[in-house]
Design a protein around this motif. Structure first.
Motif, PDB file in Angstrom:
ATOM      1  N   GLU A 112       0.823  -1.206   0.000  1.00 42.01           N
ATOM      2  CA  GLU A 112       0.000   0.000   0.000  1.00 42.01           C
ATOM      3  C   GLU A 112       0.863   1.264   0.000  1.00 42.01           C
ATOM      4  N   GLN A 113       1.873   1.306   0.854  1.00 45.21           N
ATOM      5  CA  GLN A 113       2.714   2.502   0.932  1.00 45.21           C
ATOM      6  C   GLN A 113       3.571   2.664  -0.324  1.00 45.21           C
ATOM      7  N   SER A 114       4.056   1.551  -0.868  1.00 45.14           N
ATOM      8  CA  SER A 114       4.846   1.625  -2.109  1.00 45.14           C
ATOM      9  C   SER A 114       4.009   2.183  -3.250  1.00 45.14           C
ATOM     10  N   PHE A 115       2.804   1.683  -3.411  1.00 40.23           N
ATOM     11  CA  PHE A 115       1.942   2.155  -4.488  1.00 40.23           C
ATOM     12  C   PHE A 115       1.542   3.612  -4.262  1.00 40.23           C
ATOM     13  N   ALA A 116       1.300   3.988  -3.000  1.00 43.94           N
ATOM     14  CA  ALA A 116       0.855   5.350  -2.696  1.00 43.94           C
ATOM     15  C   ALA A 116       1.929   6.376  -3.024  1.00 43.94           C
ATOM     16  N   VAL A 117       3.189   6.079  -2.673  1.00 41.60           N
ATOM     17  CA  VAL A 117       4.269   7.039  -2.899  1.00 41.60           C
ATOM     18  C   VAL A 117       4.824   6.935  -4.310  1.00 41.60           C
ATOM     19  N   ASN A 118       5.231   5.741  -4.697  1.00 40.63           N
ATOM     20  CA  ASN A 118       5.979   5.570  -5.939  1.00 40.63           C
ATOM     21  C   ASN A 118       5.126   5.741  -7.188  1.00 40.63           C
ATOM     22  N   LEU A 119       3.880   5.325  -7.130  1.00 42.78           N
ATOM     23  CA  LEU A 119       3.024   5.363  -8.311  1.00 42.78           C
ATOM     24  C   LEU A 119       1.981   6.480  -8.228  1.00 42.78           C
ATOM     25  N   GLN A 120       1.112   6.421  -7.214  1.00 42.92           N
ATOM     26  CA  GLN A 120       0.097   7.464  -7.087  1.00 42.92           C
ATOM     27  C   GLN A 120       0.739   8.814  -6.820  1.00 42.92           C
ATOM     28  N   ALA A 157       9.243  -7.067  -4.901  1.00 37.62           N
ATOM     29  CA  ALA A 157       7.894  -7.344  -5.395  1.00 37.62           C
ATOM     30  C   ALA A 157       7.003  -6.112  -5.373  1.00 37.62           C
ATOM     31  N   ALA A 158       7.116  -5.276  -4.353  1.00 39.00           N
ATOM     32  CA  ALA A 158       6.313  -4.057  -4.282  1.00 39.00           C
ATOM     33  C   ALA A 158       6.983  -2.924  -5.049  1.00 39.00           C
ATOM     34  N   TYR A 159       8.243  -2.682  -4.740  1.00 37.89           N
ATOM     35  CA  TYR A 159       8.975  -1.590  -5.381  1.00 37.89           C
ATOM     36  C   TYR A 159       9.046  -1.786  -6.895  1.00 37.89           C
TER      37      TYR A 159
END
Length: 277
Positions: A112-120, A157-159
């Protein structure tokens, strides 16, 4: 006709994730080149220290606090640039986090945090930036992804998923942005020597310093290349590796990192910034 290449006289450069790592080094590099550089991050104290360090440079640093995961924050940052400081000529979306992922102890928060910062976080910056540049009829945007986006790597996997998404997003947007006079570039660094990499428990070949990374990015921003990647011998090798059949790919990655021989982690490691940011 050549694509638009931003210069200091065209307006403001904006860097997200500028409190440390590549973002910080690039802000100093661009200020040294004469840019007014708007820097954004959540850590005001570090941004203020960066501003002070740049006080003797030809350009200057403008501190604009904000959290890239908050779309309203990024709208406010862009409004401040536009109404208080000048036209946005160059934007480098660099903010990112890295949470090592181990399949034996998966955590929802890591994803969740990876997607929130890196992508969104990139999307939250991109939307107001494109709107501003569209009105001006020109602009330059660079998105910081990673070689981790080329293919799956241990603990990424997330990053890596977010970085693969950024690669696809930049490629897809280029078709329309070209017609709008807005130039988009993709930055795919290899391993960059920041304090965070000391915690990595696998081989990290071809390390470069944050200063060298900033030099490479600055040069790439002045070029006509879509992808800015470095060090080239290593990153091009990674491109070739990802063309291999999966069986050979997984064998090669396991062999080169020694990951197959490593025991399973008993406890998940703490979050850390990714070495490329």
């Amino acid at each position: 006709m050549p694509d638009f290449v931003a210069r200091p006289e065209h307006g403001i450069a904006w860097i997200s994730g500028a409190s440390s790592g590549i973002g910080r080094a690039l802000a100093l590099k661009l200020a040294g080149d004469g840019y007014k550089v708007a820097v954004t991050a959540r850590d005001h104290e570090k941004l203020a220290e960066l501003q002070a360090e740049a006080s003797d440079l030809p350009g200057n640093i403008i501190v604009l606090d904000g959290d890239v995961t908050n779309a309203e924050d990024m709208e406010h940052v862009l409004a401040s640039i536009e109404y208080e400081h000048g036209a946005l000529a160059l934007a480098v979306f660099n903010a990112g986090v890295y949470f090592p992922v181990h399949a034996e102890e998966l955590k929802l928060s890591d994803f969740e945090q990876s997607f929130a910062v890196n992508l969104q976080g990139v999307v939250n910056c991109l939307i107001p930036a494109v709107r501003h540049m569209k009105a001006k009829g020109q602009g330059q945007i660079a998105v910081v992804s990673s070689i981790s986006g080329y293919g799956g790597l241990p603990t990424s996997a997330a990053y890596g998923a977010t970085k693969a998404a950024l690669i696809n997003m930049a490629e897809s947007l280029k078709f329309d942005l070209d017609k709008m006079g807005i130039r988009i570039q993709l930055i795919n660094p290899g391993f960059v020597d920041t304090p965070a990499i000391k915690k990595n428990k696998f081989s990290m070949p071809s390390l470069v310093s944050v200063e060298e990374a900033a030099e490479q990015i600055s040069a790439g921003l002045k070029s006509q290349r879509f992808e800015i990647t470095f060090p080239k011998r290593f990153t091009y090798m990674m491109k070739l590796v990802n063309l291999l059949p999966y069986g050979l790919y997984f064998w090669l990655v396991n062999r080169s990192t020694g990951w197959r021989e490593r025991p399973l982690e008993k406890h998940a490691r703490p979050a850390m910034p990714h070495p490329a940011e």
